[in-house]
Enzyme design. Sequence first.
Site, short mmCIF file in Angstrom:
data_model
loop_
_atom_site.label_atom_id
_atom_site.label_comp_id
_atom_site.label_asym_id
_atom_site.label_seq_id
_atom_site.Cartn_x
_atom_site.Cartn_y
_atom_site.Cartn_z
N HIS A 150 3.06 8.13 7.16
CA HIS A 150 4.13 7.16 7.48
C HIS A 150 5.40 8.01 7.54
CE1 HIS A 150 1.31 4.06 5.86
NE2 HIS A 150 1.37 3.76 7.23
N HIS A 185 2.18 6.57 2.90
CA HIS A 185 1.62 8.17 2.69
C HIS A 185 2.22 8.95 3.86
CE1 HIS A 185 -0.40 7.06 6.55
NE2 HIS A 185 -0.99 6.04 5.91
N LYS A 216 0.88 -1.20 0.07
CA LYS A 216 -0.08 0.16 0.02
C LYS A 216 0.86 1.11 -0.05
CE LYS A 216 -3.82 -2.30 2.28
NZ LYS A 216 -4.47 -2.12 3.55
#
Length: 603
Positions: free
Chosen positions: A161, A158, A155
């Site tokens: 993170h 983003h 994933k």
Amino acid sequence: KLAGWLKSIHSAPALANAAATIDGLVETAPQLDVFRFEIVSQICALTGSTPDVIYPLLEEPRDRKNGDISLPLPRARLPGNPIELATSLAQKFKCNDLITKAAAAGPFLNFTYNRDTLRNRTIASAVGLGPQYGANATGFGNFGIVEFSSPNIAKPFHAGHLRSTIIGSFIKNVLDASGWGTVSINYLGDWGKQYGLLAVGYERYGNDEELEKDPIRHLFHVYVKVNNDASENPAVHDEARAYFKKMEDGDAHAYGLWKRFRDLSIVKYKEIYGRLNVQFDIYSGESQYSLGQMRDVLHELQDLGLLVPDQGALIVDLKQFDLGVAVIGKTDGSLLYLSRDIAAAIDRKKVFDFDRMFYVVGNQQIHHFKQLFKILELQGKTWAEKCEHIGFGIIRSKDGNMSTRKGTVVFLEDILDEAGSHMHEQMRKNEVKYAQIPDPDSVADVVGQSATMIQDMTARRSKDYNFDWDRIFSFEGDTGPYLQYAHSRLCSIERQAAPLEVTPEELQSIDFSLLTEPQAFTLVEAIAAYPDVLREAGKTLEPCTIVSFALNLSHAVSSAIDVLWVSGQAKPLAHARLALYVAARITLGNALRLLGLKPLTRM
Ligand code: ARG
């Protein structure tokens, strides 16, 4: 058990350092404490008050013209009129080689440091202690877990993170510099039905070569495609569920493929984290908690009468604590994010017996962590209060994404590449300087990394901010490149001064009284503040305090460099000034490393 394990990881030197720091505690006590202790001891002797009352009251005077440090007497709760008391204490205070002046200003007592003492001690400590300058032993004997970054395999990485990585690594560094033993954990999102879906997708779209080459990108693309398939055809979800079941049952093929995804992703993560100067002691993740451990959690909750079936779910009712309903699992046996966190926390307590555990995760998950800590508490885990969620604000952007010139960013690597290549363009503009840099690519990468990190740490953690490349790209003003520039200028002064050098041994023979200019004293003061600032950061865990310290120090450096030349001066003066710059370079370098930057020697 733990001690042996600790030796094998890099927290062990931190413990050793802390021990060494304790031995030399007086030497490493914040510079300014030496002066504060003198004031405290005289005031206590004169008034009968105690250090625990007086010491915390000492503050910077509103106007520095009045002195360097001030004691507001009304808050000292002493008998008598504070204004009269101030006058009489000012008269009785004995000035010496630490404090040169005590004066009353209304109910305030203002003191002036002996500047010679402050200058000599500060330069000697910074040069003598080197990389340890600023460190303290306030956390000695404590063991802390810092969990941060924690992206989800396949994933997007983003903005949340990114912030967790930057702030989390800072927190670990601060704890290390405060004498804590620490372990850093990356708790990957790497388990659950979606990884069954990823495997189904891999069987359709996967390519071994691409997986080896760039696992993070490839898995993401596979995942996007199979998600599209699943939204058109619900049968794909059944396939994914069946696959995940096989993973959970330990089916060799199913588990093996997933493990390959995970292992390869970790290799790539390590490479990218390396560019940010971040290392993890442990790559853990949701997958690391077995069904067995999870069932133990469920049984424990059940035995305590906390688990209630509710419309196909298993919940813990936290309404009486204003925390709503916590969903632990589904009645079909599948378990959720929260239940894994319960198992993980219990396991970490068992393995590490931590004194504190910090979860560095965005403010969006405040509720999740409140529920987690409350459930642990209801389970009778008294250590629940030692767990802390370190939240931070969101990065807002136009369409909810960070984007580069090439398009939407989903990978940390793209941000770092973009920042690095922009910095490279900037550097090329100065041809003469550019030609002197032996490895411009890696310097540009470090400057880009510094820019990205400093803009994130400039404000308080919990403030939201807008994602904006201009903010990252800015080369002017209070930025990461500015800090690196200050550091590399100091290094260049040292290079040019050779063979003159400043070592702890040589300090004895340097005449610091030649440093008479106000710019020199401002720089000394900035250096002297570092141990104080670091000690404070250990309490607030706010990177912005160190950023503003480093900026202030860099401003003082550049004002000093403009007027206090080393080259062309007689040796005694050149040596004294060089010592001051070496102390400044050590201090700035320590602060930059604390922030997670690699201090540059040329740029
Ligand atoms: N992987 C999660 C996410 O991306 C963050 C994990 C945070 N840590 C935890 N112990 N729950 O949202």
